[in-house]
Design a protein around this motif. Structure first.
Motif: not given
Length: 368
Positions: A327-329, A332-341, A362-368
């Motif tokens: 997760v990067s920021r 105020a938003a949380a940005v999910a960054v994938p790192e595939p094998f 995930y963002r909805r869950f956190l409310g961001t």
């Protein structure tokens, strides 16, 4: 009973069955309390990860819903097994501790000697703690440790957290409502008004049955590692509950699961294209001694770098772990960054789109 499968078994198929058993595929659960009660125990030393682990199993939930369940005591967090924190249903904690606490505390005896924690110190700390929080009061960890220090009990060098852990394992304290990003300490009997009582054999049998229904396909060795209960007792318990389970055999190993989940091998196993962004320490990976069914061994170090015990967030596709995410920021938003094998080819387009939906969830869950 032994299930005869029309679907050809593979690690991926067994992984997808585990997704169903754990409420990660299908309808999920209506509340945090229902999810935790079904899962029996969910590893939770990382509180933020534990909240998302519950959220992933409760469609449409928000982080505030899970936090409120902790605040109301509908779920509790303590040290019932493996010396680490878990989420549990409150009525289950006392009988589980009756099974595990003595072995846990004996296993830490060497460390307690290093920290100069004696039985008398534990009794003194218990008296200090209960004087602080009895009668419905609550204290932060800092306030509790200050009280220990005033009573002559040093909290330096992890001594304080070990004292707290022992008092929770003895059933005198439990972690209660949240205050920001920490939980307050409360008296067990004030916070948990109803506790079930099971004898040891009965308790192990119920615990095993619930684990195999919620985590299956799994083996008795998986449960023995997960719970810390000796394998001889686990095998005795399995003999009393196996008529309520189904068994499948894959590569010479027998795996137990609920008959309802096993029936999917005839009707069709879902989640073939399901992509999930799971938290670190999630039960889908952590809840088994042998994780090779869903995680290629050559990638294990990418999940727990250097074997340091800290599990990274995982991307699961079709019942297999295919990468990690961070997760990067961005403001105020949380940005999910994938790192595939597969760093060269990355996620396939369909998986990339599905991961994007998970990131939005995930963002909805956190409310961001």
């Amino acid at each position: 009973m032994t299930a005869t499968a029309r679907v050809r078994l593979s690690g991926a198929v067994l992984g997808r069955l585990r997704l169903v058993s754990q409420g990660l595929a299908g309808a999920g659960f209506r509340s945090a309390a229902a999810a935790v009660r079904w899962m029996t125990a969910m590893q939770a030393q990382d509180l933020a990860a534990a909240l998302w682990a519950v959220g992933q199993r409760c469609p449409g939930s928000r982080v505030g819903d899970v936090r409120s369940a902790l605040d109301r005591g509908e779920i509790v967090r303590s040290w019932p097994m493996r010396g680490t924190l878990h989420l549990l249903a409150p009525e289950d904690l006392k009988w589980m501790l009756a099974i595990t606490s003595e072995r846990l505390i004996r296993g830490m005896a060497g460390r307690h000697r290093e920290l100069e924690i004696s039985a008398g110190d534990v009794d003194a700390a218990a008296g200090t703690a209960l004087e602080l929080v009895s009668g419905g009061a609550a204290a932060s960890r800092a306030e509790l440790f200050q009280a220990f220090e005033r009573a002559g009990q040093s909290t330096a060098g992890q001594r304080g957290i070990h004292l707290l852990g022992i008092l929770c394992q003895r059933g005198w304290l439990v972690l209660g409502p949240l205050a920001g990003n920490q939980q307050l300490v409360v008296a067990f009997d004030d916070w948990i008004s109803e506790s079930r009582s099971l004898d040891r054999a009965e308790g192990i049998a119920e615990w095993l049955l619930r684990y195999l229904r919620s985590h299956g396909p799994a083996t008795e060795r998986d449960f023995s590692w997960w719970s810390g209960i000796p394998l001889t007792e686990v095998r005795a318990a399995l003999a009393t509950v196996k008529d309520q389970l189904a068994q499948v055999t894959f590569e010479g190993t027998g795996y137990w699961l609920s008959p309802e989940t096993a029936a999917l091998l005839d009707t069709g196993v879902p989640a073939g294209r399901l992509v999930l962004a799971l938290p670190g320490f999630d039960e889908f990976l952590l809840g088994y001694k042998d994780r090779s069914l869903v995680l290629p061994p050559e990638h294990a170090d990418k999940i727990v770098p250097g074997g340091n015990g800290v599990f990274r967030k995982t991307i699961v596709a079709g019942g297999q772990v295919i990468g990690t995410w961070e997760v990067s920021r961005s403001g105020a938003a949380a940005v999910a960054v994938p790192e595939p094998f597969d760093e060269v080819n990355g996620l396939r387009p369909a998986a990339q789109r599905s991961f994007g939906l998970q990131a939005a969830k995930y963002r909805r869950f956190l409310g961001t």
